[in-house]
Structure formats: structure tokens, C-alpha cells
Scaffold this active site. Structure first.
Site, short mmCIF file in Angstrom:
data_model
loop_
_atom_site.label_atom_id
_atom_site.label_comp_id
_atom_site.label_asym_id
_atom_site.label_seq_id
_atom_site.Cartn_x
_atom_site.Cartn_y
_atom_site.Cartn_z
N SER A 44 -15.11 -4.96 -3.82
CA SER A 44 -13.77 -5.54 -3.79
C SER A 44 -13.70 -6.96 -4.35
O SER A 44 -12.63 -7.41 -4.73
CB SER A 44 -13.19 -5.52 -2.38
OG SER A 44 -13.81 -6.49 -1.57
N LYS A 85 -12.93 -11.90 1.21
CA LYS A 85 -11.70 -11.93 0.40
C LYS A 85 -11.41 -13.36 -0.04
O LYS A 85 -11.99 -14.31 0.45
CB LYS A 85 -10.50 -11.42 1.22
CG LYS A 85 -10.64 -10.00 1.74
CD LYS A 85 -10.66 -8.97 0.65
CE LYS A 85 -10.88 -7.58 1.23
NZ LYS A 85 -11.32 -6.63 0.24
#
Length: 176
Positions: A44, A85
Site C-alpha cells: 500500500s 499510511k
């Protein structure tokens, strides 16, 4: 062995034990409150971070301050799962995505770090106070704040700031 050597042995043993106990306590304090080690699992955050990268995170920085735009953070997704993230928005910001461009408060973000694979538009939302909007750099393959499975991230869920990659050695250094 003479008597002087016999007398030194118990005190030397005690010094070794004290040194080991101090080292263990220091390691525990450092890991619990200051720094931690994490391993990236998944893609990700590609191309910034890759599956298997080993990172050092600063845990104390966000005890005295708040995450900033662009910070790469570790957050608790559940009791056994942590995500890595990038902070895109903070409380009060509006976030929207049109034609693969992220807009924060109506201004396009310059994001040279993202994967160029196409990803979907996202209708404008306002980030609630005390929360963050986070995204992976691999926008086409990231479970992030665009999806209800993660949504906005509570301040309390932020574990720390990624500051350094120590593995693989050819990418050794700070992470930006």
C-alpha cells in the site's frame, strides 16, 4: 586460585547481573516509550516503502506534538493489526480526489512519491476535528481513509512517525 580472586568473583557476578538488568530495563523503556521497530507487510505504500522493509518509528514525537501533512505514520487498525499510511488531511480540512489528483481545501497536492497506477475519484469530505485522513502511496491498492473499513483515523490510533529504514541495506536511511 588465591583468596583475592575468590572474593572478586561474587562481586563480578553481581556487576554482570546488574548490567544485564539495566540493559533489559533500558531496552524495555526505549521500546515502550521512545522508538520501535516495524516491518512493512503489503504494497500500500509502494514505491516509498516496499513489502519487507524494516523501519524505526519515533513513538514520543506524537506524545508532545501532532502528525503533520505528509508524515508517514504507523496506526492501530485493530488490536493485532497496524497500518502504515501517509497523513493527507487533519481535522477541519476538506479532501477530494478528481482525475487522480488529491485536493486538500481546494488546492491540488504535489505528490511526487505516489505510484502512478490509476485510481478512482473520491467525493469531497470534511475531516472531523481530532481525526486524520490517511492514504497509502499506492493509491490503486491501499485500504485507507477513502474506505469505511478504515475511515478517518482517531488521534489515539496513531502509534508513531516512521523516521528510518534499516532494511534492506541498499535503501538504508531516512524515509520521506
Amino acid at each position: 586460585m588465591d583468596r583475592d580472586e575468590e572474593k572478586k568473583s561474587p562481586s563480578e557476578l553481581r556487576e554482570w547481573i546488574q548490567s544485564i538488568v539495566i540493559a533489559v530495563v533500558l531496552a524495555f523503556v526505549i521500546k515502550m516509550f521512545l522508538f520501535d521497530f516495524v516491518m512493512v507487510q503489503g504494497s500500500s505504500m509502494y514505491p516509498t516503502l516496499e513489502n519487507g522493509d524494516r523501519l524505526i518509528i519515533n513513538k514520543i514525537e506524537y506524545k508532545i506534538g501532532d502528525p503533520d501533512y505528509g508524515d508517514i505514520i504507523i496506526l492501530n487498525y485493530s488490536s493485532s493489526v497496524e497500518y502504515v499510511k501517509r497523513v493527507i488531511g487533519k481535522g477541519g480540512d476538506t479532501i477530494a480526489i478528481r482525475d487522480q489528483v488529491v485536493y486538500r481545501n481546494g488546492e491540488a497536492l504535489q505528490e511526487d512519491y505516489i505510484n502512478t497506477e490509476p485510481y478512482e475519484d473520491f467525493e469531497e469530505v470534511t475531516v472531523p476535528e481530532g481525526k486524520y485522513f490517511v492514504m497509502g502511496d499506492n493509491r490503486a491498492n491501499s485500504s485507507d481513509s477513502r474506505y469505511t473499513s478504515l475511515g478517518f483515523v482517531d488521534r489515539d490510533a496513531v502509534v508513531g512517525h516512521v523516521i528510518f529504514r534499516f532494511w534492506p541495506l541498499d535503501d538504508f536511511g531516512t524515509v520521506e
